[in-house]
Design a protein around this motif. Sequence first.
Motif, mmCIF file in Angstrom:
data_model
loop_
_atom_site.group_PDB
_atom_site.id
_atom_site.type_symbol
_atom_site.label_atom_id
_atom_site.label_comp_id
_atom_site.label_asym_id
_atom_site.label_seq_id
_atom_site.Cartn_x
_atom_site.Cartn_y
_atom_site.Cartn_z
ATOM 1 N N ASP A 24 1.411 -0.692 0.223
ATOM 2 C CA ASP A 24 0.324 -0.040 0.273
ATOM 3 C C ASP A 24 0.853 1.114 0.074
ATOM 4 N N ASN A 25 2.068 1.078 0.689
ATOM 5 C CA ASN A 25 2.861 2.539 0.974
ATOM 6 C C ASN A 25 3.563 2.735 -0.417
ATOM 7 N N LEU A 26 3.943 1.532 -1.048
ATOM 8 C CA LEU A 26 4.459 1.412 -2.750
ATOM 9 C C LEU A 26 3.191 2.262 -3.930
ATOM 10 N N LEU A 27 2.125 2.294 -3.510
ATOM 11 C CA LEU A 27 0.998 2.047 -4.360
ATOM 12 C C LEU A 27 0.800 3.858 -4.526
ATOM 13 N N ILE A 28 0.946 4.313 -3.126
ATOM 14 C CA ILE A 28 0.311 5.602 -3.185
ATOM 15 C C ILE A 28 1.361 6.667 -3.330
ATOM 16 N N ALA A 29 3.272 6.000 -2.973
ATOM 17 C CA ALA A 29 4.074 6.620 -3.858
ATOM 18 C C ALA A 29 3.479 6.840 -4.940
ATOM 19 N N ARG A 30 3.163 5.755 -5.823
ATOM 20 C CA ARG A 30 3.390 5.300 -7.337
ATOM 21 C C ARG A 30 2.170 7.101 -7.579
ATOM 22 N N ALA A 31 0.964 6.740 -7.314
ATOM 23 C CA ALA A 31 -0.234 7.708 -6.850
ATOM 24 C C ALA A 31 0.235 9.130 -6.747
ATOM 25 N N PHE A 32 1.058 8.999 -5.856
ATOM 26 C CA PHE A 32 0.962 10.540 -5.244
ATOM 27 C C PHE A 32 2.277 11.505 -5.523
ATOM 28 N N GLY A 33 3.407 10.031 -5.393
ATOM 29 C CA GLY A 33 4.618 10.779 -6.250
ATOM 30 C C GLY A 33 5.370 10.696 -7.148
ATOM 31 N N ASP A 34 5.786 9.699 -7.642
ATOM 32 C CA ASP A 34 6.407 8.980 -9.061
ATOM 33 C C ASP A 34 5.593 7.531 -9.367
ATOM 34 N N PRO A 35 5.256 7.598 -10.451
ATOM 35 C CA PRO A 35 5.061 6.263 -11.551
ATOM 36 C C PRO A 35 5.634 5.430 -10.677
ATOM 37 N N VAL A 84 -6.590 4.658 4.964
ATOM 38 C CA VAL A 84 -7.643 3.954 4.233
ATOM 39 C C VAL A 84 -8.053 4.479 2.502
ATOM 40 N N ALA A 85 -8.295 6.170 2.843
ATOM 41 C CA ALA A 85 -9.133 6.870 1.983
ATOM 42 C C ALA A 85 -7.201 6.881 0.918
ATOM 43 N N LEU A 86 -6.455 7.209 1.620
ATOM 44 C CA LEU A 86 -5.163 7.470 0.380
ATOM 45 C C LEU A 86 -4.993 6.084 -0.204
ATOM 46 N N TYR A 87 -5.331 5.440 0.329
ATOM 47 C CA TYR A 87 -5.260 4.039 -0.548
ATOM 48 C C TYR A 87 -5.851 3.679 -1.549
ATOM 49 N N ASP A 88 -7.130 3.714 -1.566
ATOM 50 C CA ASP A 88 -8.698 3.563 -1.909
ATOM 51 C C ASP A 88 -8.384 5.180 -3.641
ATOM 52 N N ASP A 89 -7.629 5.926 -3.185
ATOM 53 C CA ASP A 89 -8.021 7.426 -3.784
ATOM 54 C C ASP A 89 -6.097 6.530 -5.068
ATOM 55 N N ALA A 90 -5.434 6.443 -4.057
ATOM 56 C CA ALA A 90 -4.457 5.815 -5.263
ATOM 57 C C ALA A 90 -4.915 4.657 -5.976
ATOM 58 N N CYS A 91 -5.440 3.800 -6.184
ATOM 59 C CA CYS A 91 -5.991 3.012 -6.099
ATOM 60 C C CYS A 91 -7.420 3.874 -7.618
ATOM 61 N N ARG A 92 -7.626 4.467 -7.128
ATOM 62 C CA ARG A 92 -8.468 5.443 -8.412
ATOM 63 C C ARG A 92 -7.214 5.699 -9.331
ATOM 64 N N VAL A 93 -6.645 6.154 -9.330
ATOM 65 C CA VAL A 93 -5.482 7.265 -10.185
ATOM 66 C C VAL A 93 -4.746 6.140 -10.292
ATOM 67 N N LEU A 94 -4.077 5.202 -9.875
ATOM 68 C CA LEU A 94 -3.256 3.658 -10.503
ATOM 69 C C LEU A 94 -4.727 3.399 -12.106
ATOM 70 N N GLY A 95 -5.653 3.020 -11.194
ATOM 71 C CA GLY A 95 -6.749 2.221 -12.542
ATOM 72 C C GLY A 95 -6.698 0.860 -11.626
ATOM 73 N N THR A 96 -6.411 0.472 -10.704
ATOM 74 C CA THR A 96 -6.131 -0.784 -9.483
ATOM 75 C C THR A 96 -7.495 -0.843 -9.177
ATOM 76 N N GLU A 97 -8.697 -1.934 -8.354
ATOM 77 C CA GLU A 97 -9.300 -2.682 -8.148
ATOM 78 C C GLU A 97 -8.930 -2.586 -6.378
ATOM 79 N N PRO A 98 -8.749 -1.599 -5.610
ATOM 80 C CA PRO A 98 -9.166 -1.678 -4.237
ATOM 81 C C PRO A 98 -9.647 -3.178 -3.802
#
Length: 102
Positions: A24-35, A84-98
């Motif tokens: 989840d940390n990596l997903l957040i980093a890729r969505a809001f930092g650098d893919p 959890v909200a950040l994780y869900d937002d990251a999934c939306r940004v990256l097109g990943t199913e939470p």
Amino acid sequence: MTHTFDEATVTAVLRHMNGDHADDNLLIARAFGDPLASGSVMVGFDGDGGEWTVSMADASTVALRVPWPGGPITERPEVRREIVALYDDACRVLGTEPRPHA
């Protein structure tokens, strides 16, 4: 003024996030930092947001700070809600199913 959580709360949340939710940390980093991030460790948080150290493919690291989606918080239970909200937002940004939340 930004709320500061006590050391025991910060330690427990960081242990949980880095021990049980490294992906989840990596997903957040890729969505809001650098893919292209290759790793991410949660290193802190306060009432305004979370902080990660993000590893890049070239072995460099960058700091990432992401504000809580719901705005500033002051209570420990709100930390989980916002992560959890950040994780869900990251999934939306990256097109990943939470995954479902318990």
